[in-house]
Design a protein around this motif. Structure first.
Motif, PDB file in Angstrom:
ATOM      1  N   GLN A   1      31.149  45.601  27.008  1.00 25.52           N
ATOM      2  CA  GLN A   1      32.566  45.356  26.728  1.00 25.52           C
ATOM      3  C   GLN A   1      33.457  45.998  27.792  1.00 25.52           C
ATOM      4  O   GLN A   1      34.405  45.388  28.293  1.00 25.52           O
ATOM      5  CB  GLN A   1      32.939  45.896  25.343  1.00 25.52           C
ATOM      6  N   GLU A   2      33.146  47.249  28.139  1.00 21.97           N
ATOM      7  CA  GLU A   2      33.939  47.945  29.150  1.00 21.97           C
ATOM      8  C   GLU A   2      33.788  47.280  30.514  1.00 21.97           C
ATOM      9  O   GLU A   2      34.764  47.191  31.282  1.00 21.97           O
ATOM     10  CB  GLU A   2      33.519  49.406  29.202  1.00 21.97           C
ATOM     11  N   MET A   3      32.586  46.809  30.819  1.00 19.61           N
ATOM     12  CA  MET A   3      32.380  46.105  32.082  1.00 19.61           C
ATOM     13  C   MET A   3      33.212  44.837  32.140  1.00 19.61           C
ATOM     14  O   MET A   3      33.872  44.534  33.145  1.00 19.61           O
ATOM     15  CB  MET A   3      30.890  45.775  32.251  1.00 19.61           C
ATOM     16  N   LEU A   4      33.217  44.066  31.048  1.00 23.48           N
ATOM     17  CA  LEU A   4      33.951  42.806  31.022  1.00 23.48           C
ATOM     18  C   LEU A   4      35.457  43.051  31.113  1.00 23.48           C
ATOM     19  O   LEU A   4      36.163  42.375  31.871  1.00 23.48           O
ATOM     20  CB  LEU A   4      33.610  42.043  29.737  1.00 23.48           C
ATOM     21  N   LEU A   5      35.934  44.021  30.356  1.00 20.96           N
ATOM     22  CA  LEU A   5      37.353  44.370  30.421  1.00 20.96           C
ATOM     23  C   LEU A   5      37.741  44.819  31.834  1.00 20.96           C
ATOM     24  O   LEU A   5      38.753  44.372  32.387  1.00 20.96           O
ATOM     25  CB  LEU A   5      37.670  45.482  29.422  1.00 20.96           C
ATOM     26  N   GLY A   6      36.921  45.681  32.419  1.00 25.07           N
ATOM     27  CA  GLY A   6      37.220  46.194  33.750  1.00 25.07           C
ATOM     28  C   GLY A   6      37.196  45.115  34.812  1.00 25.07           C
ATOM     29  O   GLY A   6      38.055  45.075  35.701  1.00 25.07           O
ATOM     30  N   SER A   7      36.228  44.207  34.728  1.00 22.80           N
ATOM     31  CA  SER A   7      36.120  43.129  35.719  1.00 22.80           C
ATOM     32  C   SER A   7      37.321  42.197  35.646  1.00 22.80           C
ATOM     33  O   SER A   7      37.880  41.793  36.673  1.00 22.80           O
ATOM     34  CB  SER A   7      34.828  42.344  35.490  1.00 22.80           C
ATOM     35  N   CYS A   8      37.740  41.839  34.437  1.00 20.76           N
ATOM     36  CA  CYS A   8      38.883  40.939  34.280  1.00 20.76           C
ATOM     37  C   CYS A   8      40.179  41.620  34.714  1.00 20.76           C
ATOM     38  O   CYS A   8      41.050  40.987  35.331  1.00 20.76           O
ATOM     39  CB  CYS A   8      38.982  40.448  32.843  1.00 20.76           C
ATOM     40  N   ARG A   9      40.315  42.890  34.424  1.00 23.74           N
ATOM     41  CA  ARG A   9      41.506  43.618  34.869  1.00 23.74           C
ATOM     42  C   ARG A   9      41.559  43.675  36.397  1.00 23.74           C
ATOM     43  O   ARG A   9      42.623  43.516  36.999  1.00 23.74           O
ATOM     44  CB  ARG A   9      41.493  45.030  34.292  1.00 23.74           C
ATOM     45  N   THR A  10      40.408  43.902  37.008  1.00 24.49           N
ATOM     46  CA  THR A  10      40.350  43.948  38.468  1.00 24.49           C
ATOM     47  C   THR A  10      40.717  42.595  39.062  1.00 24.49           C
ATOM     48  O   THR A  10      41.500  42.511  40.014  1.00 24.49           O
ATOM     49  CB  THR A  10      38.941  44.352  38.929  1.00 24.49           C
ATOM     50  N   MET A  11      40.170  41.522  38.507  1.00 21.95           N
ATOM     51  CA  MET A  11      40.467  40.193  39.009  1.00 21.95           C
ATOM     52  C   MET A  11      41.956  39.889  38.907  1.00 21.95           C
ATOM     53  O   MET A  11      42.575  39.382  39.843  1.00 21.95           O
ATOM     54  CB  MET A  11      39.660  39.135  38.237  1.00 21.95           C
ATOM     55  N   ARG A  12      42.535  40.201  37.754  1.00 16.90           N
ATOM     56  CA  ARG A  12      43.968  39.960  37.577  1.00 16.90           C
ATOM     57  C   ARG A  12      44.777  40.741  38.599  1.00 16.90           C
ATOM     58  O   ARG A  12      45.691  40.200  39.238  1.00 16.90           O
ATOM     59  CB  ARG A  12      44.391  40.355  36.163  1.00 16.90           C
ATOM     60  N   ARG A  13      44.469  42.019  38.762  1.00 14.81           N
ATOM     61  CA  ARG A  13      45.220  42.853  39.704  1.00 14.81           C
ATOM     62  C   ARG A  13      45.126  42.303  41.127  1.00 14.81           C
ATOM     63  O   ARG A  13      46.133  42.225  41.841  1.00 14.81           O
ATOM     64  CB  ARG A  13      44.685  44.290  39.667  1.00 14.81           C
ATOM     65  N   GLU A  14      43.928  41.908  41.528  1.00 15.56           N
ATOM     66  CA  GLU A  14      43.742  41.405  42.889  1.00 15.56           C
ATOM     67  C   GLU A  14      44.483  40.084  43.102  1.00 15.56           C
ATOM     68  O   GLU A  14      45.137  39.890  44.130  1.00 15.56           O
ATOM     69  CB  GLU A  14      42.247  41.220  43.180  1.00 15.56           C
ATOM     70  N   LEU A  15      44.396  39.165  42.148  1.00 18.68           N
ATOM     71  CA  LEU A  15      45.054  37.865  42.297  1.00 18.68           C
ATOM     72  C   LEU A  15      46.568  37.998  42.280  1.00 18.68           C
ATOM     73  O   LEU A  15      47.270  37.248  42.972  1.00 18.68           O
ATOM     74  CB  LEU A  15      44.602  36.910  41.196  1.00 18.68           C
ATOM     75  N   LEU A  16      47.090  38.951  41.511  1.00 20.85           N
ATOM     76  CA  LEU A  16      48.532  39.173  41.483  1.00 20.85           C
ATOM     77  C   LEU A  16      49.062  39.717  42.811  1.00 20.85           C
ATOM     78  O   LEU A  16      50.263  39.692  43.061  1.00 20.85           O
ATOM     79  CB  LEU A  16      48.909  40.138  40.353  1.00 20.85           C
ATOM     80  N   GLY A  17      48.168  40.176  43.665  1.00 22.25           N
ATOM     81  CA  GLY A  17      48.569  40.675  44.979  1.00 22.25           C
ATOM     82  C   GLY A  17      48.945  39.575  45.950  1.00 22.25           C
ATOM     83  O   GLY A  17      49.461  39.851  47.039  1.00 22.25           O
ATOM     84  N   TYR A  18      48.692  38.314  45.583  1.00 21.99           N
ATOM     85  CA  TYR A  18      49.029  37.178  46.435  1.00 21.99           C
ATOM     86  C   TYR A  18      50.005  36.273  45.693  1.00 21.99           C
ATOM     87  O   TYR A  18      49.783  35.939  44.527  1.00 21.99           O
ATOM     88  CB  TYR A  18      47.789  36.347  46.777  1.00 21.99           C
ATOM     89  N   ARG A  19      51.042  35.857  46.343  1.00 24.12           N
ATOM     90  CA  ARG A  19      51.957  34.906  45.715  1.00 24.12           C
ATOM     91  C   ARG A  19      51.200  33.610  45.421  1.00 24.12           C
ATOM     92  O   ARG A  19      50.501  33.072  46.299  1.00 24.12           O
ATOM     93  CB  ARG A  19      53.140  34.623  46.651  1.00 24.12           C
TER      94      ARG A  19
END
Length: 224
Positions: A82-100
């Protein structure tokens, strides 16, 4: 004839320009001007804009790969799936939000190399070692992945400029929306504040719903 530019330089320039003009404003002509070359020079490397977008999405994946597959940038996700899945999705969101328009660029494009295979194998390994069948692990990740990318696309419609949360598209003025539809559709009017208000909180709440659903339906401890 040898081109004065290479694929990496074109892609790096395109990603930088993306943050200035957005996906709709990104053109091969504009990229060529930024590189101080003629537009036909780009066709040595990319036949059309879609090929460029595929490579841009692949480069975005390369940049975030270390964070998604347990590399040095990943940090401790914790010991549970669960923690892995939450962490991976949070990371993906953060990285994608870095690009318009990062969500739109990333969605529906094709990887040009194996940049995504390491992170995917990492997630599959974590889930199967936790007791998931491979089929269930794929369904779990694919659901969480698509939820995350979809949320990013919606989020970037509300806040189009990376890193500037104070800039909000006027189309998402909730007071105006409630004034316009509230009398006839009061619940729909109120729902808008939940959907487009605190987007960080909305993502976290939705992600936990996804994880709870995985636990209940395809997780190793799911009933029957």
């Amino acid at each position: 004839m040898v081109s004065r530019i290479d694929r990496k330089r074109v892609v790096d320039t395109a990603l930088r320009l993306l943050n200035e003009v957005g996906l709709d404003g990104l053109t091969l002509r504009g990229i060529a001007k930024e590189l101080n070359v003629q537009a036909p020079a780009l066709y040595w490397h990319f036949k059309n804009k879609q090929e460029l977008l595929d490579e841009m999405a692949t480069e975005m994946t390369r940049r975030m790969a270390g964070s998604l597959d347990g590399g040095p940038a990943a940090g401790p996700y914790g010991g549970t799936w669960q923690e892995m899945l939450l962490g991976s999705c949070r990371t993906m969101r953060r990285e994608l939000l870095g690009y318009r328009d990062g969500g739109k660029v990333f969605s529906g494009t094709r990887m040009t190399d194996g940049a995504a295979t390491g992170p995917l194998d990492f997630v599959m390994t974590c889930l199967t070692e936790a007791g998931f069948t491979l089929d269930a692990a794929v369904r779990a990740w694919w659901t969480a992945y698509n939820f995350t990318v979809g949320v990013v696309i919606e989020e970037q419609s509300v806040h189009p400029v990376p890193g500037q949360r104070e800039i909000r598209d006027p189309a998402y003025d909730q007071s105006e929306r409630e004034r316009r539809i509230g009398a006839e559709y009061p619940l729909a009017a109120q729902a808008g504040r939940e959907m487009f208000g605190d987007l960080e909180q909305g993502f976290e709440a939705g992600l936990r719903i996804i994880v709870a659903g995985i636990e209940a339906t395809v997780g190793p401890d799911a009933a029957g």
